[in-house]
Write a protein that holds these residues in place. Structure first.
Motif: not given
Length: 180
Positions: A118-123, A131-135, A160-162
């Motif tokens: 959820d870090n807003p620092r990353y675009g 997300e693609t990698m997690a899926r 998983l996202l982390r």
């Protein structure tokens, strides 16, 4: 306006005090010693307004879990006095042209971990890649288990996202290596 409730008298100004900085009379009640009360007088003589004192107290010492300065915050800054260099700098900042006094009771901004999804620092591109990698990981897991793949709207766990974000970081995808 005065209201009578259960034998207690409350005024409209005390009801508004939840969203406004306390006046000097209320701040005086927070102080424990005569020396602290005299130091409050020094702030008043130096021309500090109650809102400026409240903002300075909040910036110097905000008790964890609180959204506004507490009695301990006021005691801390008042013991330093108005001649303390950070106090002078804070007053100069608050009186600078264009400075807008923030709301008195406001939440502390969240401090994000470097790998927090959820870090807003990353675009959006970095988050989309994670997300693609997690899926892909979820699909591979489903294939190994021999069950049908989850749909594109299936929720992705933060863990998983982390993990995917850390993998992207380790491989320096998007130049993230120095972004900690």
């Amino acid at each position: 306006m005065i209201e009578q409730a259960n034998g207690l008298t409350t005024t409209l100004s005390s009801q508004l005090s939840l969203s406004q900085a306390p006046d000097y009379k209320q701040v005086r009640r927070y102080l424990q010693t005569v020396q602290q009360r005299e130091a409050l007088g020094n702030f008043m003589k130096a021309g500090w307004t109650p809102a400026e004192l409240a903002e300075y107290a909040r910036s110097m010492y905000l008790v964890p879990g609180q959204t506004k300065p507490t009695a301990a915050s006021y005691r801390f800054v008042i013991e330093q006095g108005p001649d303390y260099e950070p106090a002078k700098a804070a007053l100069a900042t608050m009186r600078a042209p264009g400075y807008v006094m923030p709301p008195f009771d406001r939440p502390e901004p969240k401090d994000y971990e470097w790998d927090d999804p959820d870090n807003p620092r990353y675009g959006a591109a970095i988050m989309a890649a994670a997300e693609t990698m997690a899926r892909g990981c979820m699909a591979a897991y489903d294939d190994r288990k021999g069950r049908p793949r989850r749909g594109p709207d299936a929720p992705i766990s933060k863990r998983l996202l982390r993990s995917c974000f850390r993998e992207l970081h380790a491989n320096n995808a998007f130049g993230l290596q120095g972004a900690k």
